[in-house]
Design an enzyme around this catalytic site. Structure first.
Site, mmCIF file in Angstrom:
data_model
loop_
_atom_site.group_PDB
_atom_site.id
_atom_site.type_symbol
_atom_site.label_atom_id
_atom_site.label_comp_id
_atom_site.label_asym_id
_atom_site.label_seq_id
_atom_site.Cartn_x
_atom_site.Cartn_y
_atom_site.Cartn_z
ATOM 1 N N ASP A 20 0.837 -1.202 0.000
ATOM 2 C CA ASP A 20 0.000 0.000 0.000
ATOM 3 C C ASP A 20 0.868 1.247 0.000
ATOM 4 O O ASP A 20 1.979 1.235 0.532
ATOM 5 C CB ASP A 20 -0.906 -0.046 1.242
ATOM 6 C CG ASP A 20 -2.055 0.943 1.144
ATOM 7 O OD1 ASP A 20 -2.306 1.485 0.045
ATOM 8 O OD2 ASP A 20 -2.702 1.176 2.172
ATOM 9 N N ASN A 68 -10.422 -3.228 -6.406
ATOM 10 C CA ASN A 68 -9.626 -2.354 -7.282
ATOM 11 C C ASN A 68 -10.255 -2.167 -8.672
ATOM 12 O O ASN A 68 -9.893 -1.229 -9.386
ATOM 13 C CB ASN A 68 -8.188 -2.872 -7.442
ATOM 14 C CG ASN A 68 -7.318 -2.629 -6.223
ATOM 15 O OD1 ASN A 68 -6.352 -3.342 -5.983
ATOM 16 N ND2 ASN A 68 -7.656 -1.627 -5.425
HETATM 17 C C1 FPP Z 1 -1.625 0.201 -3.451
HETATM 18 O O1 FPP Z 1 -1.246 1.514 -3.583
HETATM 19 C C2 FPP Z 1 -1.163 -0.608 -4.545
HETATM 20 C C3 FPP Z 1 -1.952 -1.188 -5.483
HETATM 21 C C4 FPP Z 1 -3.405 -1.091 -5.533
HETATM 22 C C5 FPP Z 1 -1.396 -1.974 -6.562
HETATM 23 C C6 FPP Z 1 -0.233 -2.806 -6.222
HETATM 24 C C7 FPP Z 1 0.632 -2.810 -7.377
HETATM 25 C C8 FPP Z 1 1.966 -2.718 -7.343
HETATM 26 C C9 FPP Z 1 2.771 -2.738 -6.149
HETATM 27 C C10 FPP Z 1 2.715 -2.587 -8.582
HETATM 28 C C11 FPP Z 1 3.121 -3.886 -9.086
HETATM 29 C C12 FPP Z 1 2.154 -4.178 -10.066
HETATM 30 C C13 FPP Z 1 1.726 -5.339 -10.290
HETATM 31 C C14 FPP Z 1 0.380 -5.415 -10.892
HETATM 32 C C15 FPP Z 1 2.507 -6.541 -9.938
HETATM 33 P P1 FPP Z 1 -2.366 2.606 -3.658
HETATM 34 O O2 FPP Z 1 -2.515 3.002 -5.068
HETATM 35 O O3 FPP Z 1 -3.599 2.126 -2.985
HETATM 36 O O4 FPP Z 1 -1.700 3.747 -2.826
HETATM 37 P P2 FPP Z 1 -2.434 4.888 -2.002
HETATM 38 O O5 FPP Z 1 -3.189 4.187 -0.901
HETATM 39 O O6 FPP Z 1 -1.302 5.716 -1.472
HETATM 40 O O7 FPP Z 1 -3.313 5.616 -2.969
#
Ligand code: FPP
Length: 242
Positions: A20, A68
């Site tokens: 996250d 998501n």
């Molecule tokens: C959470 O950050 C992350 C995700 C929803 C996606 C996870 C993906 C990766 C780590 C990249 C690697 C990609 C793949 C598909 C292997 P967020 O966007 O919720 O962050 P925030 O809470 O700060 O908005």
């Protein structure tokens, strides 16, 4: 000074990770959310290497939840493309460390191109038996449990299973990856104290390690620090100390 891996008495067999904070990491730098995800994809690779070095058998990452799908289409599209482009680098890492890749979640909901690219890596690494990298994609724990209930009910209706004999093991046997042991350690980055519908059944006895570090900044050393914290915990599974 870095964590001395040799000093760790216990290495968890299975580590699950809620990645996250990609968005906030990017926002703090005036970058697009996708730039945050790109950097986060590098952290996945770092953690694959770190897990192998430490001797962790299973690493499961929550890459895309059923929730998501509600994100803006451009972000979903960007994440899917990033996944496809990251798999080349991951595959290299998987071969170097002899790690098998598996996917858990609603595979059929993923775009065809993504499924094909995933299948290629799944097939290419299927022969590795000692370590496993599990990528949770279009995954939701409540859906997983509901689907398990459906399969159990079908068996009961067909007379293959006695409803009175349904117990915890029956449920566990009908989840997506029944042969994988439960995670002993759950890592969540960016400080949130939520499970977010991740492995609700399997995490019943896991230790939680929550760090304020955003996922793109979570690399080998941070993974080792989580293992060190795990070593300081006293696990009793509801019992008392011997
Ligand atoms: C959470 O950050 C992350 C995700 C929803 C996606 C996870 C993906 C990766 C780590 C990249 C690697 C990609 C793949 C598909 C292997 P967020 O966007 O919720 O962050 P925030 O809470 O700060 O908005």
């Amino acid at each position: 000074m870095g964590v001395d891996l040799q000093s760790l008495a216990r290495i968890p067999r299975h580590v699950a990770i809620i990645m996250d904070g990609n968005g906030r990491w990017a926002q703090g730098r005036g970058l697009s959310r996708l730039e945050g995800h790109k950097e986060g994809a590098q952290s996945v690779r770092a953690v694959l290497r770190a897990g192998a070095r430490a001797g962790v058998e299973y690493v499961t990452v929550y890459a895309f939840s059923t929730e998501n799908w509600k994100r803006p289409p451009q972000e979903i599209d960007g994440l899917m493309k990033l996944l496809v482009s990251s798999l080349d680098a991951y595959e290299q890492e998987l071969h170097d460390n002899r790690i098998r890749m598996r996917v858990m979640g609603q595979f059929d909901r993923l775009p065809l191109l993504v499924r094909k690219r995933l299948q290629k890596t799944i097939d290419a690494t299927a022969g590795y038996a000692d370590r496993t990298f599990i990528i949770a994609l279009s995954y939701g724990a409540r859906t997983e449990i509901a689907e398990a209930a459906q399969r159990i009910a079908e068996k009961a209706r067909g007379g293959k299973l006695d409803p009175r004999k349904i117990d915890e093991q029956t449920i566990a046997d009908h989840l997506y990856l029944p042969d994988v042991p439960d995670p002993e350690l759950l890592i969540r980055t960016s400080g949130e104290m939520r499970l977010s519908n991740f492995l609700l059944w399997q995490l019943s006895y896991a230790e939680f390690y929550i760090t304020d570090t955003y996922w793109p900044d979570f690399r080998e050393e941070q993974f080792f620090q989580a293992l060190e914290a795990f070593n300081r915990r006293d696990r009793r599974y509801g019992g008392v100390k011997p």
